[in-house]
Structure formats: C-alpha cells, structure tokens
Design a protein around this motif. Sequence first.
Motif, PDB file in Angstrom:
ATOM      1  N   MET A   1      60.467  11.917  55.650  1.00 32.30           N
ATOM      2  CA  MET A   1      59.382  11.961  54.664  1.00 32.30           C
ATOM      3  C   MET A   1      59.795  12.890  53.536  1.00 32.30           C
ATOM      4  SD  MET A   1      56.499  14.532  56.257  1.00 32.30           S
ATOM      5  CE  MET A   1      56.915  16.248  56.607  1.00 32.30           C
ATOM      6  N   LEU A   2      59.059  12.811  52.413  1.00 32.11           N
ATOM      7  CA  LEU A   2      59.323  13.651  51.258  1.00 32.11           C
ATOM      8  C   LEU A   2      58.472  14.917  51.339  1.00 32.11           C
ATOM      9  CD1 LEU A   2      61.187  13.170  48.818  1.00 32.11           C
ATOM     10  CD2 LEU A   2      59.168  12.444  47.527  1.00 32.11           C
ATOM     11  N   ALA A   3      59.081  16.054  50.996  1.00 27.50           N
ATOM     12  CA  ALA A   3      58.363  17.331  51.036  1.00 27.50           C
ATOM     13  C   ALA A   3      58.887  18.246  49.944  1.00 27.50           C
ATOM     14  CB  ALA A   3      58.522  18.000  52.397  1.00 27.50           C
ATOM     15  N   ALA A   4      58.008  19.101  49.434  1.00 22.09           N
ATOM     16  CA  ALA A   4      58.403  20.171  48.523  1.00 22.09           C
ATOM     17  C   ALA A   4      58.662  21.413  49.374  1.00 22.09           C
ATOM     18  CB  ALA A   4      57.311  20.434  47.501  1.00 22.09           C
ATOM     19  N   VAL A   5      59.863  21.960  49.281  1.00 20.61           N
ATOM     20  CA  VAL A   5      60.290  23.027  50.192  1.00 20.61           C
ATOM     21  C   VAL A   5      60.761  24.237  49.398  1.00 20.61           C
ATOM     22  CG1 VAL A   5      61.827  23.618  52.119  1.00 20.61           C
ATOM     23  CG2 VAL A   5      61.030  21.249  51.838  1.00 20.61           C
ATOM     24  N   VAL A   6      60.428  25.416  49.901  1.00 15.59           N
ATOM     25  CA  VAL A   6      60.929  26.670  49.345  1.00 15.59           C
ATOM     26  C   VAL A   6      61.765  27.342  50.428  1.00 15.59           C
ATOM     27  CG1 VAL A   6      60.308  28.960  48.506  1.00 15.59           C
ATOM     28  CG2 VAL A   6      58.993  26.961  47.770  1.00 15.59           C
ATOM     29  N   ASP A   7      63.049  27.559  50.139  1.00 11.92           N
ATOM     30  CA  ASP A   7      63.949  28.143  51.138  1.00 11.92           C
ATOM     31  C   ASP A   7      63.958  29.667  51.110  1.00 11.92           C
ATOM     32  OD1 ASP A   7      65.169  25.739  52.349  1.00 11.92           O
ATOM     33  OD2 ASP A   7      65.892  25.380  50.314  1.00 11.92           O
ATOM     34  N   ALA A   8      63.636  30.253  49.972  1.00  9.70           N
ATOM     35  CA  ALA A   8      63.620  31.713  49.836  1.00  9.70           C
ATOM     36  C   ALA A   8      62.599  32.079  48.780  1.00  9.70           C
ATOM     37  CB  ALA A   8      65.006  32.230  49.447  1.00  9.70           C
ATOM     38  N   PRO A   9      62.010  33.270  48.858  1.00  9.64           N
ATOM     39  CA  PRO A   9      60.970  33.645  47.892  1.00  9.64           C
ATOM     40  C   PRO A   9      61.495  33.792  46.480  1.00  9.64           C
ATOM     41  CG  PRO A   9      61.557  35.505  49.304  1.00  9.64           C
ATOM     42  CD  PRO A   9      62.244  34.313  49.871  1.00  9.64           C
ATOM     43  N   GLY A  10      60.591  33.559  45.524  1.00  2.95           N
ATOM     44  CA  GLY A  10      60.940  33.704  44.115  1.00  2.95           C
ATOM     45  C   GLY A  10      59.921  32.991  43.253  1.00  2.95           C
ATOM     46  N   LEU A  12      57.954  30.190  41.503  1.00  8.11           N
ATOM     47  CA  LEU A  12      57.715  28.860  42.055  1.00  8.11           C
ATOM     48  C   LEU A  12      58.600  27.790  41.433  1.00  8.11           C
ATOM     49  CD1 LEU A  12      56.072  27.004  43.887  1.00  8.11           C
ATOM     50  CD2 LEU A  12      54.302  26.916  42.119  1.00  8.11           C
ATOM     51  N   ALA A  13      58.645  27.714  40.118  1.00  9.69           N
ATOM     52  CA  ALA A  13      59.401  26.652  39.455  1.00  9.69           C
ATOM     53  C   ALA A  13      60.902  26.777  39.680  1.00  9.69           C
ATOM     54  CB  ALA A  13      59.101  26.653  37.955  1.00  9.69           C
ATOM     55  N   ASP A  14      61.376  27.975  40.050  1.00  8.63           N
ATOM     56  CA  ASP A  14      62.809  28.201  40.233  1.00  8.63           C
ATOM     57  C   ASP A  14      63.274  27.929  41.665  1.00  8.63           C
ATOM     58  OD1 ASP A  14      62.880  28.983  37.586  1.00  8.63           O
ATOM     59  OD2 ASP A  14      62.801  31.123  38.041  1.00  8.63           O
ATOM     60  N   VAL A  15      62.413  28.179  42.646  1.00  7.41           N
ATOM     61  CA  VAL A  15      62.859  28.105  44.043  1.00  7.41           C
ATOM     62  C   VAL A  15      62.391  26.847  44.763  1.00  7.41           C
ATOM     63  CG1 VAL A  15      63.013  30.614  44.245  1.00  7.41           C
ATOM     64  CG2 VAL A  15      60.873  29.465  44.855  1.00  7.41           C
ATOM     65  N   LEU A  16      61.524  26.061  44.137  1.00  9.02           N
ATOM     66  CA  LEU A  16      61.013  24.857  44.784  1.00  9.02           C
ATOM     67  C   LEU A  16      62.025  23.722  44.705  1.00  9.02           C
ATOM     68  CD1 LEU A  16      58.254  23.906  46.073  1.00  9.02           C
ATOM     69  CD2 LEU A  16      57.783  22.835  43.861  1.00  9.02           C
ATOM     70  N   THR A  17      62.220  23.024  45.808  1.00  7.86           N
ATOM     71  CA  THR A  17      63.031  21.810  45.835  1.00  7.86           C
ATOM     72  C   THR A  17      62.214  20.713  46.497  1.00  7.86           C
ATOM     73  OG1 THR A  17      64.046  22.313  47.981  1.00  7.86           O
ATOM     74  CG2 THR A  17      65.182  23.123  46.022  1.00  7.86           C
ATOM     75  N   VAL A  18      62.474  19.473  46.122  1.00  7.16           N
ATOM     76  CA  VAL A  18      61.819  18.325  46.745  1.00  7.16           C
ATOM     77  C   VAL A  18      62.899  17.483  47.403  1.00  7.16           C
ATOM     78  CG1 VAL A  18      60.448  16.244  46.357  1.00  7.16           C
ATOM     79  CG2 VAL A  18      59.928  18.333  45.093  1.00  7.16           C
ATOM     80  N   ALA A  46      51.640  30.166  44.141  1.00 11.12           N
ATOM     81  CA  ALA A  46      52.723  30.875  43.470  1.00 11.12           C
ATOM     82  C   ALA A  46      52.891  32.290  44.025  1.00 11.12           C
ATOM     83  CB  ALA A  46      52.467  30.921  41.967  1.00 11.12           C
ATOM     84  N   VAL A  47      51.765  32.953  44.319  1.00 11.50           N
ATOM     85  CA  VAL A  47      51.839  34.305  44.886  1.00 11.50           C
ATOM     86  C   VAL A  47      52.511  34.274  46.256  1.00 11.50           C
ATOM     87  CG1 VAL A  47      50.460  36.228  45.757  1.00 11.50           C
ATOM     88  CG2 VAL A  47      49.855  35.159  43.582  1.00 11.50           C
ATOM     89  N   THR A  48      52.154  33.301  47.073  1.00 12.09           N
ATOM     90  CA  THR A  48      52.750  33.182  48.406  1.00 12.09           C
ATOM     91  C   THR A  48      54.244  32.917  48.310  1.00 12.09           C
ATOM     92  OG1 THR A  48      50.684  32.345  49.324  1.00 12.09           O
ATOM     93  CG2 THR A  48      52.681  31.894  50.574  1.00 12.09           C
ATOM     94  N   VAL A  49      54.636  31.994  47.441  1.00 12.14           N
ATOM     95  CA  VAL A  49      56.050  31.655  47.280  1.00 12.14           C
ATOM     96  C   VAL A  49      56.840  32.851  46.756  1.00 12.14           C
ATOM     97  CG1 VAL A  49      57.636  30.240  45.901  1.00 12.14           C
ATOM     98  CG2 VAL A  49      55.680  29.180  47.042  1.00 12.14           C
ATOM     99  N   SER A  50      56.207  33.715  45.981  1.00 16.01           N
ATOM    100  CA  SER A  50      56.899  34.889  45.430  1.00 16.01           C
ATOM    101  C   SER A  50      57.334  35.865  46.515  1.00 16.01           C
ATOM    102  CB  SER A  50      55.984  35.612  44.440  1.00 16.01           C
ATOM    103  OG  SER A  50      54.948  36.328  45.121  1.00 16.01           O
ATOM    104  N   GLY A  51      56.758  35.733  47.711  1.00 15.66           N
ATOM    105  CA  GLY A  51      57.099  36.639  48.803  1.00 15.66           C
ATOM    106  C   GLY A  51      56.120  37.765  48.987  1.00 15.66           C
ATOM    107  N   ALA A  52      54.955  37.674  48.339  1.00 13.07           N
ATOM    108  CA  ALA A  52      53.977  38.756  48.407  1.00 13.07           C
ATOM    109  C   ALA A  52      53.395  38.935  49.804  1.00 13.07           C
ATOM    110  CB  ALA A  52      52.855  38.501  47.405  1.00 13.07           C
TER     111      ALA A  52
END
Length: 326
Positions: A1-10, A12-18, A46-52
């Motif tokens: 299936m298709l998913a938007a994944v974040v492998d490491a914090p940062g 949002l627009a920079d660390v997100l991959t699909v 975005a706050v969660t993805v940042s690693g907060a």
Amino acid sequence: MLAAVVDAPGPLADVLTVREVPPPPAPGAGEVVVRMLASTVNPSDAVTVSGAYRTRMSFPMVPGFEGVGVIDAVGPGVPAAALGRRVLPLGSAGAWQQYKRLAHSWCVPVPDDIPDDVACFAYVNPLTAVTMVERFCRPGVRHVVVTAATSAIGRHLAELLSERGVAPIGVVRGTPGRTVADPARWRAVIRTDEPGWRERLRAVTGPHGIEVAFDCVGGAVGGDVCALTAHGGVFVHYGLLSGRPLPAESRTGHGGARVELFRLRDTVHQDAGRHLPELFAPVFEHLRRGRLHTAVAARVGLDGLIGHLRSPAAGRPGKILIEPQR
C-alpha cells in the motif's frame, strides 16, 4: 500500500517521503483495519514530525492524527456488524496511509449524514474548541480573548462563543492576506505588529480585564495576554504556534490568573477511549447543522502531498484534504 513516512525528525516538507510499504497484517483480537478515505494536515502533525514529542513517538512513523475511513477487516471479538462502518480512527498517528490497523475501541462511528470531507476535520479543531468552551466559559463570561484569531480554531471559537452571546476579542499577527472569518462575530481584532497593541487590548477589555483567554501562540504574545488576564480569570494555553514557550512567570500564574494547560490528547486518552462516542456527540451535531466548517485549500492524493507542502500554495488559507485512495 501507499504511505507517507517520516524516517527521522525534522521539518515536515523536508523529511516526508511517500512510498510503497507492506499492508498491515490481519487484525488481531479486538482490532480492525480501516481503509482511509480522507485525512488532513494539522500544525500538530508538523510539531510531532519535528521531534518535539520524542518521549512518546518513535521513528520511522506515518503521520496524521485526523481522518475518516471505513472498517475493512475485523479481528476476533469485534462485531461483524462493524464491517463497512465509517469511523474516525483515533488514538495514534497513521492517517496518511491507505490502510490503518488499530484497536476497535479507538474507532468513533461517524453519522451517515456527515460527508467524508466534513467528518475528516471533526477531531483536532472542532473537538478542542467545543471542549474548551464548555469547560472554561461559565455562564456570565463576557470578556474573552482568542489569539491566532485568523486560524481555523479561532474561527470555531468565535462561532461557539457567539452562540452564547459573547463577541470575543481577536489577537492576530497582521499577516498580509489573512483576516478573521465573519468579522461581525468579533468585538475587536488587534494586530500585534502595530505599536500600542497591549494598551489597546487593555482598553477594549475595560476595567474587568480578560475573563477567559484562549492562547495557542505562546511566546511573548501569549505572555502579554496572560499578564492582562484578570485576577480570578483563566488563561487557557493549548498550542505553541510561535515555537517559543510562555515566559516562566506566565506558566506559574503570576498576577492572579489561573493558568490551564489544555491538551486534547489528555481528554481523548482518558478511559482508553471508551468515552469517545459521547465526547464527539456535540461535535457531530454542530457539523450536522453546518457549524464549525473547515475550508479546504487543496485536495491531493498521497503522491501529491510532498509537492503541495513545498509549493507556495501551501501557505493559502484553508486545510489540505488528503485522499489516500486517489
């Protein structure tokens, strides 16, 4: 299936991959798999993805706290009648993928008369606004201040307060092109980029001062609004759009105002989600009547999400509506 994944914090627009990922395994006891129909992007994502929130989040992760879907598979112990039911799959992130596996107890049934593109916005902003107004605006309250008044939740708060006969005072940054929705609902709108805004706020609230302040900005602006909250009033801090914490004296309630730190997560996660249908009932009723509307700026599939987040259009008013099956 298709998913938007974040492998490491940062950012949002920079660390997100699909990318393609394995579909979830068959649901276990008490679990379901939900086929996601619509989801959206919130500042909390975005706050969660940042690693907060590293103490409760781990990477890699699929973001997305808000969305609507259909129960596609059920595990042992889940009523067969749950199959095909539209639900809000809560309790964790993971709405930015085509299928989400979770406990059935975290699925909130969605009324049949509420469309997908309305139901997917029912959680973060409407539930926060309804809960805070019910909890903190006792009968007789008249002097209410809302920071970030041009935001979606600022609009929701003004709508709910106006039903109580209260015209709140909005505090805004003065961003070009951003104005409050329904200006008639507001007693005044004060721009913090203008000299003397604190004095004007004090003058508008009058001798009684601010009885209730709803702040999702924090930083110096939140601290100034807290300082102007009356002795015996309540300063409700529920977000950090400025990226800066409140001054220490604000967090301790210096000056006589009661400081409340409202976290929607705490409200939702009590009783392991068993109270969720009751909690959402007033939200669904508002949505059914056309209230607490969320403007949609763009509709994208998962494969178009990153491009939109990086485009100038991402700054337009309104929310991104993600259609995972597109």
